[in-house]
Motif scaffolding. Sequence first.
Motif, short mmCIF file in Angstrom:
data_model
loop_
_atom_site.label_atom_id
_atom_site.label_comp_id
_atom_site.label_asym_id
_atom_site.label_seq_id
_atom_site.Cartn_x
_atom_site.Cartn_y
_atom_site.Cartn_z
N UNK A 13 0.84 -1.20 0.00
CA UNK A 13 0.00 0.00 0.00
C UNK A 13 0.88 1.25 0.00
N UNK A 14 2.14 1.10 -0.38
CA UNK A 14 3.05 2.26 -0.36
C UNK A 14 2.49 3.45 -1.14
N UNK A 15 2.83 4.64 -0.68
CA UNK A 15 2.40 5.87 -1.36
C UNK A 15 3.36 6.28 -2.46
N UNK A 16 4.56 5.72 -2.46
CA UNK A 16 5.57 6.26 -3.38
C UNK A 16 6.68 5.29 -3.79
N UNK A 17 6.94 4.26 -3.00
CA UNK A 17 8.14 3.42 -3.22
C UNK A 17 7.95 2.48 -4.42
N UNK A 18 9.02 2.29 -5.18
CA UNK A 18 8.97 1.47 -6.39
C UNK A 18 8.49 0.04 -6.10
N UNK A 58 6.46 13.75 4.28
CA UNK A 58 7.90 14.01 4.14
C UNK A 58 8.60 12.85 3.42
N UNK A 59 8.25 11.62 3.79
CA UNK A 59 8.89 10.45 3.13
C UNK A 59 8.60 10.46 1.64
N UNK A 60 7.36 10.79 1.27
CA UNK A 60 6.99 10.78 -0.16
C UNK A 60 7.78 11.86 -0.91
N UNK A 61 7.84 13.07 -0.34
CA UNK A 61 8.56 14.17 -1.02
C UNK A 61 10.05 13.87 -1.11
N UNK A 62 10.63 13.34 -0.03
CA UNK A 62 12.06 12.99 -0.05
C UNK A 62 12.34 12.02 -1.19
N UNK A 118 7.90 6.89 -9.55
CA UNK A 118 7.94 7.43 -8.18
C UNK A 118 6.65 8.18 -7.81
N UNK A 119 6.03 7.76 -6.71
CA UNK A 119 4.80 8.36 -6.16
C UNK A 119 3.59 8.15 -7.07
N UNK A 120 3.75 7.35 -8.13
CA UNK A 120 2.63 6.94 -9.01
C UNK A 120 1.91 8.18 -9.56
N UNK A 121 0.58 8.25 -9.44
CA UNK A 121 -0.13 9.40 -10.03
C UNK A 121 -0.68 10.32 -8.94
N UNK A 122 -1.45 9.76 -8.01
CA UNK A 122 -2.13 10.63 -7.03
C UNK A 122 -1.14 11.49 -6.25
N UNK A 123 -0.14 10.85 -5.67
CA UNK A 123 0.79 11.63 -4.83
C UNK A 123 1.77 12.46 -5.65
N UNK A 124 2.03 12.06 -6.89
CA UNK A 124 2.88 12.86 -7.78
C UNK A 124 2.24 14.24 -7.99
#
Length: 282
Positions: free
Chosen positions: A115-120, A239-243, A183-189
Amino acid sequence: MMIKRVGVIGAGQMGQGITQVLACADIAVTLVDLSQDQLDTALATTEASIAKLKERGKLAAEVNPLPNISVTTEMGQVADCELVIEAVTEDEMTKRRIFSSLNEICSSDAILASNTSSISIGRLAAIIDHPERMIGVHFMNPVPLMPLIEVIEAKATAQKTVAAVTELSERLGKTAVVVKDRPAFVLNRILLPTINEAIRVVEEGTATAEQVDQIMTLGAGFPMGPLALADMIGLDTCLSILDLMFVELKDPRYLPAPMLREMVIDQQLGRKSGVGFYRYDQ
Ligand code: NAD
């Protein structure tokens, strides 16, 4: 393949919500976390959330999902699950350790999902045998109310894995949108740069958090201000997603606002710690 038994690793806000919607769809769920305290909190939250949904007429009175949920601190208990969804803290090393263990614990045809928000998803897939069964299932917060699941297919993901997860999404009453593994797919990108910019506006003193949220709800039609949303997501997760986006996309526009990092260092994480851009009663 029709999934009937699911393991969920991590009983934080997302793991709890995912467990709840699975149990409401009459699926047997084994929920795992590090401490019994966290599991007890997740069960109490589930009970309260179900009561509220019934009160508002959003869940039929006769639905009784609680017997479908078992909780444990032993990850080995998910051995017979056909799908395991990892929903632990947004930290790649922690997730890697989980998938390495699941690779040993689960049967070789069990679907393993993050369910990661951003990790490959591709990097996580590389850890396990049979990487064609790895997939991203990005539920939205709050899970019982949000109708989308962003499904992420890595290069190795098999179409039968995508099909099984899409079928499950339908049973949960959610719409699956399948996207590529970036990275971060679509929504969080798209969402996280907006949150980051909102923080910068507060940081530079142009407006208060309340004003930023008021402007974006009343002026741009956002259902919720970006800073109230950041508090709901968790500032540590933001913060983790932006980093990760900054490192992997090599674009300065993703550089996290210093104020965000300072708030996380001070344990001002939003709703989950009781204080973020706003204050919350625990
Ligand atoms: P959270 O901080 O609320 O919960 C994380 C949970 O993971 C905690 O209960 C922690 O005890 C548990 N955990 C940590 N290490 C563990 C381990 N080794 N074994 C078992 N449990 C472990 O975080 P969250 O907001 O629920 O986020 C979880 C995941 O979902 C993250 O990857 C996040 O990026 C993603 N996500 C979050 C949101 C959001 O809005 N918060 C939305 C979509 C996806």
